[in-house]
Design a protein around this motif. Structure first.
Motif, PDB file in Angstrom:
ATOM      1  N   GLY A  66      -6.840   2.875  -8.694  1.00 18.57           N
ATOM      2  CA  GLY A  66      -5.977   3.029  -9.858  1.00 18.57           C
ATOM      3  C   GLY A  66      -4.500   2.904  -9.569  1.00 18.57           C
ATOM      4  O   GLY A  66      -3.686   2.884 -10.502  1.00 18.57           O
ATOM      5  N   THR A  67      -4.106   2.818  -8.296  1.00 16.88           N
ATOM      6  CA  THR A  67      -2.701   2.624  -7.964  1.00 16.88           C
ATOM      7  C   THR A  67      -2.303   1.170  -8.202  1.00 16.88           C
ATOM      8  O   THR A  67      -3.158   0.281  -8.254  1.00 16.88           O
ATOM      9  CB  THR A  67      -2.431   2.997  -6.499  1.00 16.88           C
ATOM     10  N   GLU A  68      -1.014   0.910  -8.324  1.00 19.76           N
ATOM     11  CA  GLU A  68      -0.535  -0.447  -8.574  1.00 19.76           C
ATOM     12  C   GLU A  68      -0.664  -1.295  -7.311  1.00 19.76           C
ATOM     13  O   GLU A  68      -0.398  -0.827  -6.208  1.00 19.76           O
ATOM     14  CB  GLU A  68       0.918  -0.415  -9.034  1.00 19.76           C
ATOM     15  N   LEU A  69      -1.088  -2.551  -7.497  1.00 14.70           N
ATOM     16  CA  LEU A  69      -1.273  -3.451  -6.361  1.00 14.70           C
ATOM     17  C   LEU A  69       0.043  -3.634  -5.615  1.00 14.70           C
ATOM     18  O   LEU A  69       0.086  -3.656  -4.390  1.00 14.70           O
ATOM     19  CB  LEU A  69      -1.811  -4.791  -6.852  1.00 14.70           C
ATOM     20  N   TYR A  70       1.139  -3.792  -6.353  1.00 15.51           N
ATOM     21  CA  TYR A  70       2.465  -3.901  -5.751  1.00 15.51           C
ATOM     22  C   TYR A  70       3.151  -2.540  -5.833  1.00 15.51           C
ATOM     23  O   TYR A  70       3.231  -1.948  -6.902  1.00 15.51           O
ATOM     24  CB  TYR A  70       3.306  -4.949  -6.476  1.00 15.51           C
ATOM     25  N   SER A  71       3.665  -2.064  -4.707  1.00 16.96           N
ATOM     26  CA  SER A  71       4.355  -0.782  -4.691  1.00 16.96           C
ATOM     27  C   SER A  71       5.522  -0.795  -5.681  1.00 16.96           C
ATOM     28  O   SER A  71       6.137  -1.840  -5.941  1.00 16.96           O
ATOM     29  CB  SER A  71       4.865  -0.501  -3.274  1.00 16.96           C
ATOM     30  N   CYS A  72       5.830   0.387  -6.229  1.00 17.42           N
ATOM     31  CA  CYS A  72       6.944   0.501  -7.175  1.00 17.42           C
ATOM     32  C   CYS A  72       8.275   0.113  -6.523  1.00 17.42           C
ATOM     33  O   CYS A  72       9.261  -0.168  -7.224  1.00 17.42           O
ATOM     34  CB  CYS A  72       7.015   1.915  -7.733  1.00 17.42           C
ATOM     35  N   ARG A  73       8.303   0.049  -5.188  1.00 18.96           N
ATOM     36  CA  ARG A  73       9.520  -0.362  -4.478  1.00 18.96           C
ATOM     37  C   ARG A  73       9.914  -1.792  -4.796  1.00 18.96           C
ATOM     38  O   ARG A  73      11.066  -2.187  -4.583  1.00 18.96           O
ATOM     39  CB  ARG A  73       9.304  -0.222  -2.965  1.00 18.96           C
ATOM     40  N   ILE A  74       8.967  -2.568  -5.307  1.00 16.25           N
ATOM     41  CA  ILE A  74       9.260  -3.967  -5.593  1.00 16.25           C
ATOM     42  C   ILE A  74      10.354  -4.103  -6.650  1.00 16.25           C
ATOM     43  O   ILE A  74      11.129  -5.064  -6.652  1.00 16.25           O
ATOM     44  CB  ILE A  74       7.979  -4.712  -6.035  1.00 16.25           C
ATOM     45  N   LYS A  75      10.438  -3.140  -7.548  1.00 18.76           N
ATOM     46  CA  LYS A  75      11.439  -3.205  -8.628  1.00 18.76           C
ATOM     47  C   LYS A  75      12.854  -2.963  -8.113  1.00 18.76           C
ATOM     48  O   LYS A  75      13.822  -3.313  -8.797  1.00 18.76           O
ATOM     49  CB  LYS A  75      11.091  -2.181  -9.702  1.00 18.76           C
ATOM     50  N   ASN A  76      12.965  -2.365  -6.938  1.00 18.01           N
ATOM     51  CA  ASN A  76      14.288  -2.046  -6.378  1.00 18.01           C
ATOM     52  C   ASN A  76      14.748  -3.062  -5.347  1.00 18.01           C
ATOM     53  O   ASN A  76      15.764  -2.836  -4.670  1.00 18.01           O
ATOM     54  CB  ASN A  76      14.263  -0.648  -5.751  1.00 18.01           C
ATOM     55  N   MET A  77      14.029  -4.162  -5.214  1.00 17.86           N
ATOM     56  CA  MET A  77      14.417  -5.176  -4.240  1.00 17.86           C
ATOM     57  C   MET A  77      15.440  -6.127  -4.867  1.00 17.86           C
ATOM     58  O   MET A  77      15.119  -6.856  -5.810  1.00 17.86           O
ATOM     59  CB  MET A  77      13.185  -5.959  -3.777  1.00 17.86           C
ATOM     60  N   PRO A  78      16.675  -6.148  -4.377  1.00 17.77           N
ATOM     61  CA  PRO A  78      17.709  -7.013  -4.970  1.00 17.77           C
ATOM     62  C   PRO A  78      17.414  -8.498  -4.797  1.00 17.77           C
ATOM     63  O   PRO A  78      17.966  -9.332  -5.528  1.00 17.77           O
ATOM     64  CB  PRO A  78      18.980  -6.600  -4.215  1.00 17.77           C
ATOM     65  N   GLU A  79      16.556  -8.843  -3.845  1.00 17.79           N
ATOM     66  CA  GLU A  79      16.246 -10.258  -3.619  1.00 17.79           C
ATOM     67  C   GLU A  79      15.336 -10.840  -4.695  1.00 17.79           C
ATOM     68  O   GLU A  79      15.170 -12.058  -4.772  1.00 17.79           O
ATOM     69  CB  GLU A  79      15.572 -10.436  -2.255  1.00 17.79           C
ATOM     70  N   LEU A  80      14.714  -9.979  -5.505  1.00 21.29           N
ATOM     71  CA  LEU A  80      13.780 -10.438  -6.532  1.00 21.29           C
ATOM     72  C   LEU A  80      14.401 -10.290  -7.915  1.00 21.29           C
ATOM     73  O   LEU A  80      15.009  -9.269  -8.225  1.00 21.29           O
ATOM     74  CB  LEU A  80      12.483  -9.628  -6.472  1.00 21.29           C
ATOM     75  N   SER A  81      14.238 -11.294  -8.729  1.00 22.14           N
ATOM     76  CA  SER A  81      14.698 -11.219 -10.106  1.00 22.14           C
ATOM     77  C   SER A  81      13.716 -10.400 -10.933  1.00 22.14           C
ATOM     78  O   SER A  81      12.545 -10.249 -10.560  1.00 22.14           O
ATOM     79  CB  SER A  81      14.820 -12.627 -10.697  1.00 22.14           C
ATOM     80  N   GLU A  82      14.176  -9.880 -12.050  1.00 23.29           N
ATOM     81  CA  GLU A  82      13.298  -9.111 -12.931  1.00 23.29           C
ATOM     82  C   GLU A  82      12.160  -9.977 -13.444  1.00 23.29           C
ATOM     83  O   GLU A  82      11.036  -9.502 -13.632  1.00 23.29           O
ATOM     84  CB  GLU A  82      14.104  -8.542 -14.097  1.00 23.29           C
ATOM     85  N   ASP A  83      12.449 -11.247 -13.664  1.00 24.15           N
ATOM     86  CA  ASP A  83      11.431 -12.167 -14.169  1.00 24.15           C
ATOM     87  C   ASP A  83      10.300 -12.343 -13.164  1.00 24.15           C
ATOM     88  O   ASP A  83       9.124 -12.344 -13.527  1.00 24.15           O
ATOM     89  CB  ASP A  83      12.064 -13.520 -14.491  1.00 24.15           C
ATOM     90  N   MET A  84      10.652 -12.462 -11.887  1.00 22.32           N
ATOM     91  CA  MET A  84       9.612 -12.630 -10.864  1.00 22.32           C
ATOM     92  C   MET A  84       8.788 -11.362 -10.713  1.00 22.32           C
ATOM     93  O   MET A  84       7.560 -11.422 -10.571  1.00 22.32           O
ATOM     94  CB  MET A  84      10.239 -13.017  -9.527  1.00 22.32           C
ATOM     95  N   VAL A  85       9.443 -10.214 -10.719  1.00 20.31           N
ATOM     96  CA  VAL A  85       8.711  -8.952 -10.630  1.00 20.31           C
ATOM     97  C   VAL A  85       7.728  -8.825 -11.786  1.00 20.31           C
ATOM     98  O   VAL A  85       6.571  -8.410 -11.611  1.00 20.31           O
ATOM     99  CB  VAL A  85       9.686  -7.757 -10.625  1.00 20.31           C
ATOM    100  N   GLU A  86       8.192  -9.204 -12.982  1.00 25.04           N
ATOM    101  CA  GLU A  86       7.328  -9.146 -14.160  1.00 25.04           C
ATOM    102  C   GLU A  86       6.128 -10.061 -14.009  1.00 25.04           C
ATOM    103  O   GLU A  86       5.001  -9.701 -14.343  1.00 25.04           O
ATOM    104  CB  GLU A  86       8.150  -9.530 -15.387  1.00 25.04           C
ATOM    105  N   ARG A  87       6.364 -11.269 -13.470  1.00 30.49           N
ATOM    106  CA  ARG A  87       5.277 -12.244 -13.326  1.00 30.49           C
ATOM    107  C   ARG A  87       4.222 -11.772 -12.332  1.00 30.49           C
ATOM    108  O   ARG A  87       3.024 -11.822 -12.624  1.00 30.49           O
ATOM    109  CB  ARG A  87       5.828 -13.599 -12.890  1.00 30.49           C
ATOM    110  N   VAL A  88       4.652 -11.342 -11.144  1.00 34.66           N
ATOM    111  CA  VAL A  88       3.675 -10.990 -10.118  1.00 34.66           C
ATOM    112  C   VAL A  88       2.854  -9.772 -10.526  1.00 34.66           C
ATOM    113  O   VAL A  88       1.701  -9.624 -10.123  1.00 34.66           O
ATOM    114  CB  VAL A  88       4.346 -10.737  -8.754  1.00 34.66           C
ATOM    115  N   GLN A  89       3.432  -8.904 -11.341  1.00 36.27           N
ATOM    116  CA  GLN A  89       2.722  -7.700 -11.743  1.00 36.27           C
ATOM    117  C   GLN A  89       1.830  -7.899 -12.958  1.00 36.27           C
ATOM    118  O   GLN A  89       0.772  -7.270 -13.060  1.00 36.27           O
ATOM    119  CB  GLN A  89       3.716  -6.574 -12.043  1.00 36.27           C
ATOM    120  N   LYS A  90       2.230  -8.774 -13.884  1.00 37.46           N
ATOM    121  CA  LYS A  90       1.579  -8.774 -15.191  1.00 37.46           C
ATOM    122  C   LYS A  90       1.000 -10.109 -15.662  1.00 37.46           C
ATOM    123  O   LYS A  90       0.129 -10.120 -16.537  1.00 37.46           O
ATOM    124  CB  LYS A  90       2.579  -8.308 -16.259  1.00 37.46           C
TER     125      LYS A  90
END
Length: 370
Positions: A235-259
């Motif tokens: 039930g945990t998220e496949l990608y750690s919540c730390r992914i949202k705090n990575m400055p190298e990733l855009s919000e759009d990419m984070v959204e795509r890989v998660q959803k």
């Protein structure tokens, strides 16, 4: 001895009923089946229930009792008191002589399709259960898994594994992703036509689809639980919540890989039967560069077979809307390819900027480099 069977099939609210038919059986199998039922014996197969895959005649019957009993169940054998000589005093039974004609067992198109789907779903459920309970400190390659040099995907591993989930170990992509690829490799290696391929073609095909298989199964699992994000079995998220705090990733990419992939499966409302047939169609990609000519012919034939199976299923369940439904499901492949590219991009960024949060297992890295 002959047994009656009436099979009811339910798919997505649609009921299919095949005709009542006779199942012929020799005396040896009849008595074997009766003993197992009456004594309530449970047998375990050591070869993932594949003992009958290459059997063409009774004389070649394997010694595996688990597969022999399953074979009896698959053809519809059912024991009731009075069918054997020991029970003759309880119920009268019909007598058959050696000259009595044996009625042929004719499978309808629905039977063939059902058997195909049930076999694939059995392997997939075994993969998911093995994934959920998996524990291993090994660092195998895909070749080692295919050739059986590592212990995995077995009843023994499942029975003696602990019930607690593996540690997430602080990675953006935790050990779950490694185990997910591992069990996906073993699932694909158990598909019935794989023994027809050379070892080189087999390894090439599995390496090309192992990560996609893991992502697709995780997305289907997540969509089944009405989640918007890719989930691990606990039930945990496949990608750690730390992914949202990575400055190298855009919000759009984070959204795509998660959803992205989960949203696609939820949007088309894919069923379990459609998911497993889609997995096989996408796995059987004959355009892979490097595959041999004989391998190309085998894979192309398998893709045609599974494509026809999915089309038949769509027509059974959607009637005139079947072809449209088929095209809708095929479009999942495009989204899956995009999801794979996003994961590859994420891992490359992790390797450069966050090496401590990168899954460096050989198997995981191999599955990303087709």
């Amino acid at each position: 001895m002959e047994y009656w069977i009436l099979r009811n099939l339910r798919w997505s609210g649609v009921k299919f009923v095949t005709t009542r038919r006779l199942v012929p059986s020799c005396n040896a199998c009849k008595m074997f089946f009766r003993r197992v039922v009456l004594n309530n014996v449970t047998y375990q197969c050591r070869d993932l229930r594949r003992c009958y895959w290459r059997v063409e005649s009774c004389r070649e019957r394997p010694k595996c009792r688990a597969c022999r009993f399953q074979r009896c169940l698959d053809v519809g054998m059912k024991y009731t008191p009075g069918e054997c000589s020991e029970d003759a005093s309880k119920l009268p039974i019909a007598k058959f002589t050696d000259q009595s004609p044996i009625p042929p067992v004719v499978l309808s198109p629905v039977d063939v399709l059902t058997n195909m789907i049930q076999g694939l779903l059995y392997l997939d459920s075994h993969r998911l259960r093995s994934f959920t309970l998996m524990r291993s400190d090994q660092d195998p390659t895909i070749d080692e898994l295919i050739n059986g040099t590592c212990r995995g995907f077995s009843a023994l591993r499942i029975s003696d594994g602990p019930s607690s989930p593996p540690p997430c170990n602080g990675l953006i992509l935790s050990q779950w992703s490694f185990f997910g690829v591992w069990t996906s490799v073993e699932f694909l290696n158990c598909i019935d036509f794989m023994h027809l391929l050379t070892s080189e073609d087999k390894e090439f095909m599995i390496k090309s689809f192992a990560m996609n298989s893991y992502l697709l199964s995780s997305a289907f699992f997540s969509a089944s639980y009405n989640s918007d994000l890719l989930l691990n079995p606990d039930g945990t998220e496949l990608y750690s919540c730390r992914i949202k705090n990575m400055p190298e990733l855009s919000e759009d990419m984070v959204e795509r890989v998660q959803k992205l992939l989960v949203a696609k499966l939820k949007n088309v409302r894919i069923t379990q039967e459609e998911y497993i047939l889609m997995t096989m169609i996408l796995f059987c990609t004959p355009k892979l560069p490097g595959i041999s000519r004989s391998g190309l012919e085998i894979v192309s034939e398998q893709q045609r077979k599974y494509s026809k199976a999915l089309m038949d299923y769509c027509r059974f369940t959607r009637h005139d809307m079947g072809p449209l439904r088929f095209q809708e499901l095929i479009s999942v492949g495009t989204v899956l390819a995009k999801c794979f590219d996003d994961v590859l991009g994420l891992v490359e960024i992790l390797q450069v900027f966050h090496a401590e949060a990168h899954n460096s297992k050989q198997l995981f890295k191999e599955s990303l480099h087709k």
